[in-house]
Design a protein around this motif. Sequence first.
Motif, PDB file in Angstrom:
ATOM      1  N   GLY A 130       0.827  -1.198   0.000  1.00  8.99           N
ATOM      2  CA  GLY A 130       0.000   0.000   0.000  1.00  8.99           C
ATOM      3  C   GLY A 130       0.862   1.250   0.000  1.00  8.99           C
ATOM      4  O   GLY A 130       2.013   1.235   0.459  1.00  8.99           O
ATOM      5  N   VAL A 131       0.309   2.326  -0.505  1.00  8.52           N
ATOM      6  CA  VAL A 131       0.988   3.620  -0.465  1.00  8.52           C
ATOM      7  C   VAL A 131      -0.054   4.683  -0.180  1.00  8.52           C
ATOM      8  O   VAL A 131      -1.153   4.662  -0.730  1.00  8.52           O
ATOM      9  N   GLU A 132       0.279   5.581   0.730  1.00  7.27           N
ATOM     10  CA  GLU A 132      -0.597   6.688   1.098  1.00  7.27           C
ATOM     11  C   GLU A 132       0.034   7.987   0.592  1.00  7.27           C
ATOM     12  O   GLU A 132       1.150   8.340   1.003  1.00  7.27           O
ATOM     13  N   VAL A 133      -0.670   8.667  -0.311  1.00  9.69           N
ATOM     14  CA  VAL A 133      -0.146   9.886  -0.925  1.00  9.69           C
ATOM     15  C   VAL A 133      -1.056  11.062  -0.554  1.00  9.69           C
ATOM     16  O   VAL A 133      -2.245  11.035  -0.865  1.00  9.69           O
ATOM     17  N   PRO A 134      -0.527  12.084   0.085  1.00 13.52           N
ATOM     18  CA  PRO A 134      -1.364  13.255   0.388  1.00 13.52           C
ATOM     19  C   PRO A 134      -1.865  13.934  -0.887  1.00 13.52           C
ATOM     20  O   PRO A 134      -1.178  13.943  -1.911  1.00 13.52           O
ATOM     21  N   ARG A 135      -3.044  14.490  -0.808  1.00 12.71           N
ATOM     22  CA  ARG A 135      -3.627  15.212  -1.943  1.00 12.71           C
ATOM     23  C   ARG A 135      -2.666  16.257  -2.502  1.00 12.71           C
ATOM     24  O   ARG A 135      -2.538  16.413  -3.722  1.00 12.71           O
ATOM     25  N   THR A 136      -1.955  16.945  -1.613  1.00 11.32           N
ATOM     26  CA  THR A 136      -1.091  18.038  -2.035  1.00 11.32           C
ATOM     27  C   THR A 136       0.157  17.566  -2.783  1.00 11.32           C
ATOM     28  O   THR A 136       0.852  18.379  -3.402  1.00 11.32           O
ATOM     29  N   SER A 137       0.452  16.260  -2.734  1.00 11.30           N
ATOM     30  CA  SER A 137       1.641  15.749  -3.421  1.00 11.30           C
ATOM     31  C   SER A 137       1.371  15.364  -4.867  1.00 11.30           C
ATOM     32  O   SER A 137       2.324  15.122  -5.619  1.00 11.30           O
ATOM     33  N   SER A 139      -0.101  15.768  -8.840  1.00 12.73           N
ATOM     34  CA  SER A 139      -0.045  16.822  -9.863  1.00 12.73           C
ATOM     35  C   SER A 139      -1.339  16.933 -10.653  1.00 12.73           C
ATOM     36  O   SER A 139      -1.366  17.560 -11.710  1.00 12.73           O
ATOM     37  N   LEU A 140      -2.415  16.340 -10.143  1.00 15.46           N
ATOM     38  CA  LEU A 140      -3.733  16.428 -10.781  1.00 15.46           C
ATOM     39  C   LEU A 140      -4.714  17.091  -9.831  1.00 15.46           C
ATOM     40  O   LEU A 140      -4.599  16.941  -8.609  1.00 15.46           O
ATOM     41  N   PRO A 141      -5.710  17.802 -10.358  1.00 19.21           N
ATOM     42  CA  PRO A 141      -6.758  18.356  -9.486  1.00 19.21           C
ATOM     43  C   PRO A 141      -7.472  17.248  -8.721  1.00 19.21           C
ATOM     44  O   PRO A 141      -7.636  16.128  -9.235  1.00 19.21           O
ATOM     45  N   TRP A 142      -7.919  17.569  -7.527  1.00 17.51           N
ATOM     46  CA  TRP A 142      -8.544  16.562  -6.659  1.00 17.51           C
ATOM     47  C   TRP A 142      -9.774  15.928  -7.301  1.00 17.51           C
ATOM     48  O   TRP A 142     -10.007  14.734  -7.156  1.00 17.51           O
ATOM     49  N   ASP A 143     -10.568  16.719  -8.026  1.00 16.44           N
ATOM     50  CA  ASP A 143     -11.758  16.140  -8.641  1.00 16.44           C
ATOM     51  C   ASP A 143     -11.380  15.143  -9.733  1.00 16.44           C
ATOM     52  O   ASP A 143     -12.069  14.145  -9.941  1.00 16.44           O
ATOM     53  N   ARG A 144     -10.260  15.372 -10.420  1.00 10.28           N
ATOM     54  CA  ARG A 144      -9.810  14.421 -11.433  1.00 10.28           C
ATOM     55  C   ARG A 144      -9.246  13.162 -10.783  1.00 10.28           C
ATOM     56  O   ARG A 144      -9.435  12.052 -11.290  1.00 10.28           O
TER      57      ARG A 144
END
Length: 325
Positions: A130-137, A139-144
Amino acid sequence: MLDERVFRSEDLPVADRFDVWHDLMSSTHAPMDLTSEFAADFRATLRLVDLGGITLWPAAFPQLTFHRTPFRIRQSDPETVNLSLVVRGDAVTSWPDRPQRPLGTGEFHMNVSSEAMTVSGLGPWIEMIGVEVPRTSLSLPWDRVRDVIGRDLPGRTGVGALVAQFLTQVTAHTGDYRQAEAPRLGRVLADLVSAQFAQVLDAEDGLPPETRTRALTLEVMAFIRRHLADTDLTPSSIAAARHISRSHLHRLFQAQGTTVAAYIREQRLEGARRELADTARDPVPVHAIAARWGFKDHATFTRSFRAAYGVTPRDFRHAALPGPR
């Protein structure tokens, strides 16, 4: 060595194992509920590897179901992406408003902490990275990013294969990396995950140029490693296969502080060196090893090997043999 924590359920009293596992999973990803038919005597392992704010967690466990419920989302939403590679076993993922999706070995599960979901590992034994990636890391908009949920995410083709290779390599060899390298590794992984999602969405053009460049560089390097046995592997053939110009290819490697030819040579030599050092295998003639790794003649291989490692291939193999010499 990378910063790593290890959990083994066998180190705990039987009565505490499942509760500790539950708390560990909730703190690693996001608050969730877990159920398992093996909860009374739960046997599992988990490693937590920190990559500068991005967490890798290779894990192995029996039949287990993860529930990320609306209540748990209201309780806490860290706005992270969970991407998990199935290494062994099968699972089924479901969401309230999407079709159920089966998962097999070599496939990815993806969800965001803002979405309710259920993942059922079917057992009898499951291994995942598993990998947990913060939203801010990313390079795509959150809705995408959220549009990726429920899509097929193969781990053997496209950018997904690069992500799978990265996860497998880093988690299998954490001792090969210094902790100071963790942030760089995290950035590389975030770029790869962003590129994987963009490829699934057919939205590569929406990635920042630097993300596209780093992902392309890794794709080219992976292509070279897969074709090292081809004696006709050249900058021209690589550029043609990846549909880029030779000048673009050379710029990619210049940015890495090397050249295409040097990278090919280093990878071939390292592959041959590993094979020569493997004393458990039936001995293969040195010239056959050279040919297998793409060297056109034995003399060139011997000269290159000596320049790189200070000894001839034959002397290197002799030194690796066990016992008196």
